[in-house]
Enzyme design. Structure first.
Site, PDB file in Angstrom:
ATOM      1  N   SER A  45      49.639  61.291  41.217  1.00 38.93           N
ATOM      2  CA  SER A  45      49.225  62.693  41.152  1.00 38.93           C
ATOM      3  C   SER A  45      50.280  63.663  41.646  1.00 38.93           C
ATOM      4  O   SER A  45      50.297  64.824  41.231  1.00 38.93           O
ATOM      5  CB  SER A  45      47.933  62.894  41.962  1.00 38.93           C
ATOM      6  N   HIS A 290      47.986  68.358  47.996  1.00 42.94           N
ATOM      7  CA  HIS A 290      48.850  68.032  46.866  1.00 42.94           C
ATOM      8  C   HIS A 290      49.792  69.203  46.591  1.00 42.94           C
ATOM      9  O   HIS A 290      49.525  70.335  47.002  1.00 42.94           O
ATOM     10  CB  HIS A 290      48.016  67.747  45.610  1.00 42.94           C
TER      11      HIS A 290
END
Length: 309
Positions: A45, A290
């Site tokens: 990711s 993230h």
């Protein structure tokens, strides 16, 4: 590094000696020309860019952004669409390089299936899910919440430097996360050998992770809900993971892209105007803990700098 951790590397090479016998040819000597395509991007990711607009690609469950670092690198190299394939996928582990990965919206084929004798450039960003970093952060946040509650009940006598989460993973001198990193190293060695076999003419680069947490604890508790000592612990574990990735790339004859150094001071606890990684509650379009769009741009710049572009 989002969500679940999958099984260990499936379909490992039948003959273990190939892991050391096949070495990726180096093409990153000083003065070498920038690479052309075809370019294949592999990874998890942090490569895919979940929740960064615009999302696209197949399957939808991989959560790829058209502004992630592979897409930006491909544009800077002026590659035609036919010479660029991004097969990164949120939740991917090293095992998903050689086996199909199920997502909540479709199945991603084995990532290495995208490689061929024609491939000239490969980037690989992986390893965080193999050590369960996302679940580790979640576990440490729960420990941090309890830590802060107990500190309030004891009038702050529970020292700020305590690391309740670290105590769960380190016992009798054995660090469970360090053990996972060592296991991921062995799997990655086999995977990089397979990359070299499938794409023998490609320049291959392992991409490290940017700074997720600061090395010190000042000003980070509010954004991440972590006890002070656990911020340091998690930072150190990421450093160990990046060190393993660098050393493994070097042993395989691949290049290494350092995204950590340019991201220092831009971690999830930094000011929202400069950070590359979003905190637990994102303030910009990105998944929790993230990279945001700024982070993907920074990672792309690090890749291009390593390529000599």
């Amino acid at each position: 590094m989002k969500n679940s951790v999958r099984a260990a590397l499936a379909g490992a090479l039948a003959c273990g000696v190939l892991t050391t016998a096949i070495v990726i040819s180096r093409h990153d000597s000083p003065g070498s020309a920038p690479p052309g395509g075809p370019y294949v991007a592999l990874g998890d990711s942090y490569t895919a860019g979940p929740e960064i607009p615009d999302q696209g690609g197949s399957p939808a469950g991989c959560d790829r952004s058209d502004r992630n670092y592979p897409a930006l690198v491909a544009r800077r190299l002026d590659l035609p669409a036919t010479d660029f394939r991004d097969v990164s996928c949120t939740g991917a582990t090293v095992a998903d390089l050689t086996s199909a990965q199920s997502t909540d919206r479709g199945t991603n084929p084995a990532q290495l299936a995208a490689l061929s004798d024609r491939t000239r450039l490969v980037t690989l960003g992986i390893g965080g899910n193999d050590i369960g970093f996302a679940s580790l952060v979640k576990s440490c946040v729960k420990s941090g919440v309890l830590h802060f509650a107990l500190s309030g009940l004891t009038d702050g006598k529970d020292a700020a430097g305590d690391a309740p989460c670290r105590a769960r993973y380190v016992s009798d001198g054995t660090d469970e996360v360090q053990r996972r990193i060592a296991a991921a190293d062995r799997r990655l060695a086999t995977a990089l050998a397979e990359v070299g076999r499938r794409a023998p003419k490609a320049r291959v680069y392992v991409v490290g992770y940017p700074a997720i947490l600061p090395p010190h604890t000042t000003g980070c508790g509010g954004e991440m809900g972590l006890a002070a000592g656990d911020i340091t612990y998690l930072h150190d574990k990421e450093q160990q993971l990046n060190r393993m990735l660098r050393e493994r790339a070097d042993k395989a004859g691949a290049g290494y892209v350092d995204t950590y150094t340019p991201s220092v001071g831009r971690d999830a606890c930094a000011d929202r105007q400069v950070r590359w990684v979003e905190p637990l509650v994102p303030r910009a379009p990105a998944a929790s803990v993230h990279p945001n769009e700024r982070g993907e741009r920074g990672m792309a710049d690090a890749v291009l700098k390593t390529l000599g572009v």
